[in-house]
Design a protein around this motif. Structure first.
Motif, PDB file in Angstrom:
ATOM      1  N   GLY A   1     -31.391 -10.469 -54.636  1.00  0.00           N
ATOM      2  CA  GLY A   1     -32.753  -9.724 -54.881  1.00  0.00           C
ATOM      3  C   GLY A   1     -33.333  -9.081 -53.397  1.00  0.00           C
TER       4      GLY A   1
ATOM      5  N   ASP B   1     -33.723  -4.146 -60.128  1.00  0.00           N
ATOM      6  CA  ASP B   1     -35.068  -4.672 -60.524  1.00  0.00           C
ATOM      7  C   ASP B   1     -35.952  -3.466 -60.774  1.00  0.00           C
ATOM      8  OD1 ASP B   1     -34.009  -7.129 -60.600  1.00  0.00           O
ATOM      9  OD2 ASP B   1     -34.828  -7.779 -58.863  1.00  0.00           O
TER      10      ASP B   1
ATOM     11  N   ASP C   1     -26.858  -5.220 -66.983  1.00  0.00           N
ATOM     12  CA  ASP C   1     -25.480  -5.756 -67.205  1.00  0.00           C
ATOM     13  C   ASP C   1     -25.577  -5.479 -68.520  1.00  0.00           C
ATOM     14  OD1 ASP C   1     -23.177  -6.970 -66.783  1.00  0.00           O
ATOM     15  OD2 ASP C   1     -23.898  -8.497 -66.155  1.00  0.00           O
TER      16      ASP C   1
ATOM     17  N   ASN D   1     -22.791 -10.124 -61.983  1.00  0.00           N
ATOM     18  CA  ASN D   1     -22.832  -8.725 -62.701  1.00  0.00           C
ATOM     19  C   ASN D   1     -21.441  -8.616 -63.195  1.00  0.00           C
ATOM     20  OD1 ASN D   1     -22.136  -5.697 -62.723  1.00  0.00           O
ATOM     21  ND2 ASN D   1     -24.353  -6.005 -63.368  1.00  0.00           N
TER      22      ASN D   1
ATOM     23  N   ASP E   1     -29.939 -17.913 -57.275  1.00  0.00           N
ATOM     24  CA  ASP E   1     -30.489 -19.055 -56.549  1.00  0.00           C
ATOM     25  C   ASP E   1     -30.253 -20.509 -57.129  1.00  0.00           C
ATOM     26  OD1 ASP E   1     -31.085 -17.402 -54.564  1.00  0.00           O
ATOM     27  OD2 ASP E   1     -33.166 -17.091 -54.826  1.00  0.00           O
TER      28      ASP E   1
HETATM   29  O1  KG4 Z   1     -29.645 -14.470 -55.481  1.00  0.00           O
HETATM   30  P1  KG4 Z   1     -30.730 -14.416 -56.563  1.00  0.00           P
HETATM   31  O2  KG4 Z   1     -30.903 -15.298 -57.516  1.00  0.00           O
HETATM   32  O3  KG4 Z   1     -32.122 -14.552 -55.481  1.00  0.00           O
HETATM   33  C1  KG4 Z   1     -32.248 -13.984 -54.193  1.00  0.00           C
HETATM   34  O4  KG4 Z   1     -31.731 -14.566 -53.257  1.00  0.00           O
HETATM   35  O5  KG4 Z   1     -32.578 -12.715 -54.322  1.00  0.00           O
HETATM   36  O6  KG4 Z   1     -30.487 -12.817 -56.964  1.00  0.00           O
HETATM   37  C2  KG4 Z   1     -31.468 -12.563 -58.030  1.00  0.00           C
HETATM   38  C3  KG4 Z   1     -31.211 -11.078 -58.141  1.00  0.00           C
HETATM   39  C4  KG4 Z   1     -32.173 -10.174 -58.603  1.00  0.00           C
HETATM   40  O7  KG4 Z   1     -32.565  -8.771 -58.132  1.00  0.00           O
HETATM   41  C5  KG4 Z   1     -31.450 -10.243 -60.151  1.00  0.00           C
HETATM   42  O8  KG4 Z   1     -31.792  -8.778 -60.848  1.00  0.00           O
HETATM   43  C6  KG4 Z   1     -30.012  -9.836 -59.816  1.00  0.00           C
HETATM   44  O9  KG4 Z   1     -29.835 -10.976 -58.775  1.00  0.00           O
HETATM   45  N1  KG4 Z   1     -29.319 -10.269 -60.656  1.00  0.00           N
HETATM   46  C7  KG4 Z   1     -28.217  -9.386 -61.441  1.00  0.00           C
HETATM   47  C8  KG4 Z   1     -27.787 -10.138 -62.392  1.00  0.00           C
HETATM   48  N2  KG4 Z   1     -28.050 -11.290 -62.424  1.00  0.00           N
HETATM   49  C9  KG4 Z   1     -28.992 -11.250 -61.474  1.00  0.00           C
HETATM   50  N3  KG4 Z   1     -27.943  -8.086 -60.937  1.00  0.00           N
HETATM   51  C10 KG4 Z   1     -27.127  -7.440 -61.702  1.00  0.00           C
HETATM   52  N4  KG4 Z   1     -26.365  -8.115 -62.733  1.00  0.00           N
HETATM   53  C11 KG4 Z   1     -26.603  -9.331 -63.048  1.00  0.00           C
HETATM   54  N5  KG4 Z   1     -26.110  -9.975 -64.399  1.00  0.00           N
END
Ligand code: KG4
Ligand code: ZN
Length: 350
Positions: A142, A174, A191, A280, A308
């Motif tokens: 994110g 997002d 997704d 994803n 995370d």
């Molecule tokens: O790594 P993370 O949990 O937190 C950060 O360090 O930012 O990533 C969160 C991000 C969010 O933008 C969320 O929408 C995205 O990862 N995300 C996904 C999926 N699951 C989480 N994006 C696309 N497809 C998914 N299945």
């Protein structure tokens, strides 16, 4: 060696205990998604306050689930950068207090290094397939999206090859979800909808795809969809699924192109996907296909290791402790990573 990891850089309060071989003995993640959903994104001050409420019970739960006391631990690891300053402070101050009280060694960890090493975590007694060093990795989350060469488990072994000039890939998911009225966070919803959609219906632009560099850009895609919604209103039913599929294919296509191009350019065989967006399904499937056709080996952690978590922080901390590194109680947090950027946000290549 058993290490307690603590993570509070954004909107998850997490604690986990991992050994130096990457075996996950416990992994507790308390998400703040419900707290921030009403605002359509993470509110830094609310995040910090909620970490403060959660950090002690989450740590207690990580010890209980592993069947261990603080006295059984060999070290403490905590995320100290990059992230929201107020959020990072809660985890870092708590970790320092624990280190002082228990007299255990303390190490600070870069959250991005945690994501890069998540592929080494062994959950539920399974021995995962593991990449060899050096590998090429995409971190798509994110807050960050970049491609790295990883020559070892320490921060100094990590080199950024190229990254986004503007929005992170997860941020694009997002923001597009928000424009389509799908709520926060958008990644998992898009997704799911995309799996029932026709990706060829909308000609979503794929910026930087033909550019020879390893740079990425996602703000144009987001704007393209926002304009479409302004013009024609938010689609529903099949058209919504088709738009999600078209958007997802555009983002995933450029991520896979650039990551595999980096691996081929460096003559590296092993490719790793990391960060929340790596859960994803479209990205996983497309990367698997492309790597197979190019003779590259793909390694993707399970979704619980992609989003995370503190297990990846504990593992990155264990690697530092094994290398003989440790930090003083004067350790402080920083909003930015220290890994040198190949791409400067808003400006492009250095
Ligand atoms: O790594 P993370 O949990 O937190 C950060 O360090 O930012 O990533 C969160 C991000 C969010 O933008 C969320 O929408 C995205 O990862 N995300 C996904 C999926 N699951 C989480 N994006 C696309 N497809 C998914 N299945
Ligand atoms: Zn993250």
């Amino acid at each position: 060696m058993r290490v307690l990891g603590l993570e509070s850089s954004c909107d998850e309060t997490a604690a986990a205990i991992v050994d130096a071989d990457g075996r996950v003995l416990s992994d507790v993640v308390r998400s703040q998604i419900a707290l921030h959903a009403a605002w359509g994104g993470v509110v830094p001050e609310l995040a910090a306050r909620d970490h403060l409420r959660a950090v002690v019970p989450v740590t207690r739960e990580a010890c209980r689930a592993a069947g261990l006391e603080l006295a059984d631990l060999d070290g403490l690891a905590v995320t100290v950068r990059p992230g929201l300053a107020g959020a990072l402070l809660v985890g870092a101050q708590f970790a320092k207090a624990l280190a002082l009280a228990t007299n255990k060694p303390l190490v600070g960890v870069d959250h991005l290094v945690g994501h890069l090493l998540a592929v080494f975590l062994a959950r539920g007694g399974e021995a995962p397939r593991r990449p060899g060093f050096p590998f090429v990795a995409l971190v798509a989350s994110g807050g960050h999206t970049a491609i790295y060469r990883v020559a070892g488990p320490l921060e100094r072994d990590v080199e950024e090859l190229g990254g986004t000039r503007d929005d992170a890939a997860g941020e694009a998911f997002d923001k597009v979800a928000k424009a389509l009225g799908l709520g926060y966070p958008g990644g998992p919803v898009i997704d799911r909808l995309a799996s029932g959609g026709d990706a060829s219906r909308f000609a979503v632009p794929t910026p930087m795809q033909r550019d020879a560099s390893l740079e990425l850009s996602f703000s144009g895609v987001k704007t393209w969809i926002a304009r479409l919604v302004e013009r024609e209103g938010a689609p529903s039913g099949q058209a919504l699924a088709d738009l999600c599929a078209s958007f997802q294919r555009a983002v995933v296509g450029v991520l896979v192109d650039k990551t595999t191009r980096a691996a081929r350019g460096l003559g590296v065989r092993d490719v790793v996907l990391a960060g929340g967006v790596a859960s994803n399904r479209g990205l996983r499937a497309h990367a698997a296909e492309r790597c197979a056709s190019l003779g590259l080996e793909l390694f993707v952690p399970p979704p619980a290791s992609c989003t995370d978590n503190a297990a990846m922080i504990a593992y990155a901390g264990a690697a530092r402790l094994v290398a003989g590194e440790r930090d003083e109680l004067s350790l402080s947090i920083e909003p930015r990573s220290r890994i040198p950027r190949a791409t400067v946000k808003g400006r492009g290549r250095r």
